[in-house]
Design a protein around this motif. Structure first.
Motif, mmCIF file in Angstrom:
data_model
loop_
_atom_site.group_PDB
_atom_site.id
_atom_site.type_symbol
_atom_site.label_atom_id
_atom_site.label_comp_id
_atom_site.label_asym_id
_atom_site.label_seq_id
_atom_site.Cartn_x
_atom_site.Cartn_y
_atom_site.Cartn_z
ATOM 1 N N ARG A 90 -24.544 4.252 21.921
ATOM 2 C CA ARG A 90 -24.143 3.754 20.603
ATOM 3 C C ARG A 90 -25.232 4.045 19.562
ATOM 4 O O ARG A 90 -24.934 4.402 18.422
ATOM 5 N N ALA A 94 -25.171 6.744 16.191
ATOM 6 C CA ALA A 94 -25.512 6.327 14.828
ATOM 7 C C ALA A 94 -26.608 7.168 14.207
ATOM 8 O O ALA A 94 -26.785 7.142 12.981
ATOM 9 N N ALA A 143 -20.161 8.099 13.126
ATOM 10 C CA ALA A 143 -20.580 6.713 13.352
ATOM 11 C C ALA A 143 -19.909 5.745 12.390
ATOM 12 O O ALA A 143 -19.743 4.563 12.718
ATOM 13 N N ARG A 147 -18.255 2.561 14.093
ATOM 14 C CA ARG A 147 -18.784 1.223 13.806
ATOM 15 C C ARG A 147 -17.795 0.374 13.020
ATOM 16 O O ARG A 147 -17.648 -0.820 13.272
ATOM 17 N N THR A 148 -17.109 0.959 12.043
ATOM 18 C CA THR A 148 -16.198 0.171 11.217
ATOM 19 C C THR A 148 -14.936 -0.202 11.983
ATOM 20 O O THR A 148 -14.543 -1.376 12.020
ATOM 21 N N GLY A 151 -15.920 -1.765 15.652
ATOM 22 C CA GLY A 151 -16.451 -3.120 15.546
ATOM 23 C C GLY A 151 -15.353 -4.153 15.481
ATOM 24 O O GLY A 151 -15.425 -5.215 16.119
ATOM 25 N N GLU A 544 -30.697 -0.993 17.374
ATOM 26 C CA GLU A 544 -29.645 -1.234 18.353
ATOM 27 C C GLU A 544 -30.058 -2.291 19.369
ATOM 28 O O GLU A 544 -29.220 -3.036 19.878
ATOM 29 N N ARG A 547 -29.562 -5.628 17.578
ATOM 30 C CA ARG A 547 -28.237 -5.840 17.005
ATOM 31 C C ARG A 547 -27.442 -6.796 17.888
ATOM 32 O O ARG A 547 -27.343 -6.598 19.096
ATOM 33 N N SER A 552 -19.744 -7.089 13.988
ATOM 34 C CA SER A 552 -18.965 -5.982 13.452
ATOM 35 C C SER A 552 -19.280 -5.863 11.992
ATOM 36 O O SER A 552 -19.532 -6.833 11.303
#
Length: 555
Positions: A90, A94, A143, A147-148, A151, A544, A547, A552
């Protein structure tokens, strides 16, 4: 109370964003103190400008569609599957997003350009092909979708889709009727962000497009820096501004819709090990796409940085320490650009955290309900407009901002043209939106009753923030700082105008080296790009690790 928090962000944006942009546009559209609006017609009737407009919109739409097509399966994999190395992968996914566009262009130039890997192996060159631009944009924005969309997908309760299947719906019908409507706002928000980033693409198109392809941002740079044609640059800036404002308004609407999606659960509860041949095939297919599309260009970038004229070695890295071996436009050794960038990035991060943190706190003001007339209260509309304002630096021409800095911040008490702080101020403009978008969901999740209880017990507003908010948002604050630092390192559009020759940043140094002929200059550009990639990747790996698993967000 919270509206007072808007004062500092509003003053910052008015002074270092609105003022330079309005000044440079006004200088281009005014003649003898009179507005010359007829220039819009003259510019828009130019066939070359029409071609630039068409290509800008076309490549942005094509890049967005291609990114969604390739990245949505990856969003599902990261949302629903649990597998070894997921956290590390992940972070790797990114990395391209926070890389400077100059480095992205350099990576694809090393892969598909003259003397690149494909050229050496099979004689294939795509450096001036639209496919190189589209693939570079997918590389950069993969990414954003993962992610959007991923998430939110990871937090959708899968039992709702399972209930639909128990009632007789097929797998696809259950997904289409239950999951897709909930994902729709997130997909739309991701698509709009990708469209925004590709619509305003600069570094990628400048390096890979050559003289054949040009976006609005590249054309604004050419008209400003190469031809000193401010009227044309001003018209193009206004066109881009209107387009960006429309995209951001749509994005704000989709974000509000996304916040009212289906009931969310902890993302860790929805991720399971793949089951069945189909799920394993999807996982391995996603890993193959990530390897080919995201990892290979970065590996090739590193390989080119070590491929010296006499075989592999560190000759290009060693040359970075000497100004004599570099481009004649450098006043210092290219490696000094690393220390300049780190210092600038640290200062820009502090500014972005202060401005963005205050803005995010102001945006946590409870939204007032519609009144009896059905109209949204003025205060609510103002807060929404403030939220859109914070996103404008991501889309408005950074070239215009940088050139505006030169012509506006040149008189006391704001004579900053020779000041060290000019570059961090420009970089902070890009960092603030990332701070706001990272901090806002966490601040909105803080139970307001805790703040009220502390206030009732006599705590001052500052102590309420320190005792209630700060412990809950400390991790988000660190993530916001990391993102702001990474994007500050990569800012190029404005910095290329205002960075002094004796204090260049890494992206500016890479662009200057790529603009000069010679194997040594090219190799040093690859070496500097590799160094910048390693710094950004290191920052992402740290982020990361801190995180939260169930967080999200948009970035």
């Amino acid at each position: 109370m919270r509206l007072g928090l808007m004062a500092v962000p509003l003053a910052f944006f008015a002074l270092f964003f609105a003022y330079p942009v309005v000044a440079i546009v006004g200088r281009g559209l005014k003649d003898g103190g009179q507005w010359q609006l007829g220039r819009f017609g003259a510019v828009l009737s130019d066939p070359d400008v029409v071609h630039v407009l068409w290509f800008t919109v076309w490549q942005a739409a094509a890049s967005t569609g291609l990114t969604l097509l390739i990245a949505l399966p990856g969003a599902y994999v990261f949302a629903r599957f649990d597998f070894p190395g997921k956290q590390l992968l992940r972070a790797v996914v990114a990395v391209p997003f926070v890389l400077p566009t100059v480095v992205v262009g350099s990576a694809f130039l090393a892969l598909v350009g003259r003397g690149g890997l494909l050229d050496d192996l099979w004689g294939v060159r795509l450096d001036t092909s639209v496919w190189a631009i589209l693939l570079a944009h997918v590389f950069f924005n993969y990414a954003v979708v993962v992610r959007t969309v991923g998430g939110l997908w990871g937090q959708l309760d899968p039992r709702q889709e399972e209930a639909a299947r128990v009632l007789g719906a097929g797998r696809f019908a259950a997904w289409r009727r239950v999951t897709l409507p909930a994902l729709g706002p997130a997909v739309a928000a991701a698509a709009l962000m990708v469209f925004l980033f590709t619509f305003t693409s600069f570094g990628v198109v400048q390096i890979l497009g050559g003289p054949t392809f040009s976006t609005l941002e590249v054309e604004i740079y050419r008209q400003t820096a190469d031809f000193l044609d401010l009227p044309t640059a001003a018209v193009l800036t206004m066109i881009q501004f209107v387009a960006v404002l429309g995209v951001l308004a749509l994005h704000a609407w989709t974000v509000r819709r996304r916040e009212s999606a289906l009931r969310l659960v902890n993302a860790a509860q929805t991720a399971r090990r793949p089951r069945g041949g189909g799920q394993w095939a999807l996982l391995w297919g996603t890993l193959a796409v990530i390897t080919v599309l995201l990892i290979v260009p970065l590996v090739v970038l590193v390989e080119r940085s070590f491929a010296g004229p006499d075989g592999y070695g560190a000759v290009f890295y060693e040359a970075l320490r000497s100004a004599a071996a570099a481009d004649s436009t450098f006043a210092v050794a290219p490696l000094d650009a690393l220390w300049n960038s780190l210092a600038y990035g640290a200062a820009a991060t502090v500014i972005a955290l202060v401005v963005g943190g205050l803005a995010a706190a102001a945006l946590t003001l409870p939204q007032l309900r519609r009144g009896p007339s059905g109209r949204t209260p003025v205060i609510s509309r103002f807060v929404r407009g403030f939220d859109v304002l914070l996103m404008l630096p991501l889309g408005v021409s950074a070239v215009t901002v940088g050139f505006g800095f030169l012509i506006t911040l040149d008189k006391p008490p704001l004579d900053l043209r020779s000041s060290w702080w000019l570059v961090p101020l420009a970089q902070a403009l890009v960092g603030v939106p990332f701070v706001v978008r990272t901090m806002l969901p966490v601040l909105r999740a803080v139970d307001g009753r805790l703040r009220e209880a502390a206030a009732v017990l006599g705590a001052s507003p500052w102590r309420v923030w320190r005792e209630v908010d700060l412990p809950m948002v400390r991790r988000a604050l660190l993530i916001a700082a990391g993102f702001a630092f990474a994007v500050s390192l990569g800012e190029f559009g404005a910095t290329v105008f205002i960075a002094r020759p004796d204090r260049p940043t890494l992206p500016v140094a890479v662009a200057r080296l790529l603009g000069r002929a010679g194997e040594l200059n090219y190799g040093q550009a690859m070496a500097l790009s590799t160094i910048l990639m390693v710094v950004c990747a290191g920052a992402l790996l740290v982020l990361e690790r801190i995180r939260p698993i169930d967080q999200s967000g948009e970035f």
